[in-house]
Design a protein around this motif. Structure first.
Motif, short mmCIF file in Angstrom:
data_model
loop_
_atom_site.label_atom_id
_atom_site.label_comp_id
_atom_site.label_asym_id
_atom_site.label_seq_id
_atom_site.Cartn_x
_atom_site.Cartn_y
_atom_site.Cartn_z
N GLU A 48 0.83 -1.21 0.00
CA GLU A 48 0.00 0.00 0.00
C GLU A 48 0.86 1.25 0.00
O GLU A 48 0.56 2.22 -0.72
CB GLU A 48 -0.93 -0.01 1.22
CG GLU A 48 -2.04 -1.04 1.15
CD GLU A 48 -2.87 -1.09 2.42
OE1 GLU A 48 -2.49 -0.40 3.39
OE2 GLU A 48 -3.88 -1.82 2.44
N GLN A 49 1.94 1.24 0.79
CA GLN A 49 2.82 2.40 0.85
C GLN A 49 3.53 2.63 -0.48
O GLN A 49 3.69 3.76 -0.95
CB GLN A 49 3.85 2.23 1.97
CG GLN A 49 4.79 3.40 2.14
CD GLN A 49 4.05 4.68 2.48
OE1 GLN A 49 3.10 4.66 3.25
NE2 GLN A 49 4.47 5.81 1.90
N ARG A 50 3.97 1.55 -1.11
CA ARG A 50 4.65 1.68 -2.40
C ARG A 50 3.69 2.19 -3.48
O ARG A 50 4.08 2.99 -4.33
CB ARG A 50 5.25 0.33 -2.82
CG ARG A 50 6.42 -0.08 -1.95
CD ARG A 50 7.16 -1.26 -2.53
NE ARG A 50 8.31 -1.62 -1.70
CZ ARG A 50 9.27 -2.45 -2.09
NH1 ARG A 50 9.21 -3.02 -3.29
NH2 ARG A 50 10.27 -2.71 -1.29
N GLN A 51 2.45 1.71 -3.42
CA GLN A 51 1.47 2.18 -4.39
C GLN A 51 1.18 3.66 -4.20
O GLN A 51 1.10 4.43 -5.17
CB GLN A 51 0.17 1.37 -4.26
CG GLN A 51 -0.97 1.83 -5.17
CD GLN A 51 -0.66 1.64 -6.64
OE1 GLN A 51 0.28 0.92 -6.99
NE2 GLN A 51 -1.42 2.28 -7.50
N LEU A 52 1.07 4.09 -2.95
CA LEU A 52 0.83 5.50 -2.66
C LEU A 52 2.01 6.35 -3.13
O LEU A 52 1.81 7.41 -3.72
CB LEU A 52 0.61 5.68 -1.16
CG LEU A 52 0.24 7.10 -0.68
CD1 LEU A 52 -1.06 7.57 -1.33
CD2 LEU A 52 0.11 7.14 0.84
N SER A 53 3.21 5.89 -2.88
CA SER A 53 4.41 6.62 -3.32
C SER A 53 4.47 6.71 -4.84
O SER A 53 4.84 7.74 -5.40
CB SER A 53 5.67 5.93 -2.78
OG SER A 53 5.70 5.95 -1.37
N ALA A 123 -7.40 10.68 -13.57
CA ALA A 123 -8.03 9.37 -13.39
C ALA A 123 -7.11 8.25 -13.87
O ALA A 123 -7.01 7.20 -13.22
CB ALA A 123 -9.36 9.32 -14.12
N LEU A 124 -6.44 8.47 -14.97
CA LEU A 124 -5.55 7.44 -15.52
C LEU A 124 -4.31 7.25 -14.64
O LEU A 124 -3.80 6.14 -14.51
CB LEU A 124 -5.15 7.81 -16.95
CG LEU A 124 -6.28 7.73 -17.97
CD1 LEU A 124 -5.84 8.32 -19.30
CD2 LEU A 124 -6.75 6.29 -18.15
N ILE A 125 -3.84 8.33 -14.04
CA ILE A 125 -2.73 8.21 -13.09
C ILE A 125 -3.15 7.33 -11.93
O ILE A 125 -2.36 6.53 -11.41
CB ILE A 125 -2.28 9.61 -12.62
CG1 ILE A 125 -1.54 10.32 -13.74
CG2 ILE A 125 -1.40 9.51 -11.37
CD1 ILE A 125 -1.24 11.78 -13.45
N GLY A 126 -4.41 7.46 -11.50
CA GLY A 126 -4.93 6.59 -10.46
C GLY A 126 -4.96 5.13 -10.85
O GLY A 126 -5.04 4.25 -10.00
N LEU A 127 -4.87 4.87 -12.17
CA LEU A 127 -4.82 3.50 -12.68
C LEU A 127 -3.39 3.11 -13.06
O LEU A 127 -3.19 2.19 -13.85
CB LEU A 127 -5.75 3.36 -13.89
CG LEU A 127 -7.24 3.62 -13.63
CD1 LEU A 127 -8.02 3.61 -14.92
CD2 LEU A 127 -7.79 2.60 -12.65
N ASP A 128 -2.42 3.85 -12.53
CA ASP A 128 -0.98 3.56 -12.74
C ASP A 128 -0.52 3.82 -14.17
O ASP A 128 0.41 3.18 -14.64
CB ASP A 128 -0.64 2.12 -12.35
CG ASP A 128 -0.39 1.97 -10.87
OD1 ASP A 128 -0.20 3.00 -10.20
OD2 ASP A 128 -0.41 0.82 -10.38
N GLN A 129 -1.14 4.78 -14.84
CA GLN A 129 -0.74 5.12 -16.20
C GLN A 129 0.04 6.44 -16.19
O GLN A 129 -0.53 7.49 -15.90
CB GLN A 129 -1.97 5.25 -17.11
CG GLN A 129 -2.78 3.99 -17.23
CD GLN A 129 -1.99 2.84 -17.84
OE1 GLN A 129 -1.32 3.01 -18.86
NE2 GLN A 129 -2.08 1.67 -17.24
#
Length: 253
Positions: A48-53, A123-129
């Protein structure tokens, strides 16, 4: 062992493990967790921390002019309902980026094209794009400098790290801006490989003022629209309406 554990976790770059394992170990002991439950909880926190970072890094790297969500845009009487649903779908599903498709937003100044573009990117950044926003004139200047330094191919390849490249207000680019042909080279380079989102207050018929020749204009438009969605935004300028409202309020006794 406990004394050297933080050193090992630091070497392994497990920051969340290092800062939380002791408190979580106490909780695990108090609640009778198994070893696997304890390990799972640590891994979950680390992930979770890595995803947030990563989200923070992507957002900083996007250079969005603001972080307004697509849902915050008042699309009523500006965009046809079917087109708006299409935009919402593009924000939810990054599949169009994987296919190298484009999105063109047309409309007069002040109707919220940049808001929509930024909202989709957010929104796409929220999907790791990964996304990258550029004012069109700034992008042209950057690419022209790279060409002058004989580094244009490398500059184009660096932009390939972004599945979506947002080019805002392309209508403000003019042929006399140090050979805006670099914009054509960018379009050719990304064609069917990486996606481009362009906003413009000028229709295609006025794009001959952007590129050095009419043949280059036709070729650029042809590549952009081959795999593309085009959305027309209508209405009056938000900024003018807000200014008029403030002016009217100031005159009211």
């Amino acid at each position: 062992m406990e004394a050297t554990l933080p050193i090992l976790l630091k070497q392994l770059r497990l920051g969340r493990f290092r800062s939380h394992w002791q408190s979580l170990a106490s909780q695990a002991e108090a609640e009778g967790w198994s070893h696997s439950q304890f390990l799972y909880a640590l891994c979950e926190q680390e992930a979770e921390q890595r995803q947030l970072s990563r989200q923070h890094r992507l957002l900083r790297g996007a250079h969005l002019p603001w972080t307004k969500a697509l849902a915050d845009y008042d699309h009523r009487q500006r965009i046809e309902p079917a087109r708006w649903q299409e935009l919402e779908a593009l924000a939810r599903d990054p599949g169009w980026l994987q296919r190298g498709e484009n999105l063109l937003l047309f409309g007069p100044s002040g109707v919220g094209k940049t808001h929509i573009a930024s909202g989709i990117a957010l929104a796409l950044i929220g999907l790791d794009q990964p996304c990258r926003f550029y004012p069109a004139t700034a992008l042209v200047q950057e690419l022209q400098k790279a060409r002058a330094d004989y580094a244009l191919p490398a500059a184009l390849q660096r932009l390939d790290r972004y599945p979506l490249l947002l080019i805002d207000d392309v209508g403000y680019v003019r042929r006399d801006e140090h050979e805006s042909a670099v914009l054509f080279e960018l379009i050719c380079h990304r064609y069917e490989r990486r996606s481009i989102l362009i906003t413009s207050n000028q229709p295609f018929s006025a794009w001959e003022e952007i590129f050095p020749s009419s043949s280059m204009t036709v070729a650029a438009v042809d590549r952009l629209v081959h795999h593309c969605r085009i959305v027309e935004i209508t209405g009056d300028s938000h900024r003018r309406a807000q200014a008029a409202s403030r002016s009217q309020g100031q005159r009211t006794p």
